[in-house]
Design a protein around this motif. Structure first.
Motif: not given
Length: 115
Positions: A7-16, A20-28, A87-96
């Motif tokens: 994937m490629a996505a635009p991210v506000k520079t202030t949200d780096k 990164l916290a989002h990416a770390r949270a998805t890995w498990p 797609e059915q996991e609540p933790e993924m659906a409610n992720m920032d």
């Protein structure tokens, strides 16, 4: 050969840090469903294009950077099954989501050469 979700996505520079916290949270979750590896990459040298480019592809705004990420799966079947379950996991659906998902581009790629 492996299969990649890219994937490629635009991210506000202030949200780096937030991204990164989002990416770390998805890995498990990805790992739990069979992912072999994951990589997140912050764009630092992304030229503008006239006909096509990374900035054009995500309609990049002045205060944003482009993030490229990929997940490595053992094969397409594992990837497909994982996304269905994720797609059915609540933790993924409610992720920032610290980016505009409407401007994200993504796809699945079969590996045809590895060194």
């Amino acid at each position: 050969m492996t299969y990649l979700s890219i994937m490629a996505a635009p991210v506000k520079t202030t949200d780096k840090d937030r991204y990164l916290a989002h990416a770390r949270a998805t890995w498990p979750a990805f790992q739990r469903h069979g992912a072999i590896a994951m990589s997140e990459n912050w764009g630092v040298d992304i030229p503008d294009g006239k006909l096509t480019s990374f900035p054009l592809s995500v309609k990049l705004e002045a205060d944003e950077a482009i993030v490229i990420g990929w997940i490595v799966w053992p094969d397409k079947a594992t990837c497909d099954a994982a996304w269905e379950k994720l797609e059915q996991e609540p933790e993924m659906a409610n992720m920032d989501m610290p980016f505009d998902g409407r401007r994200m581009i993504f796809g699945g790629f079969e590996t045809i050469l590895e060194h």
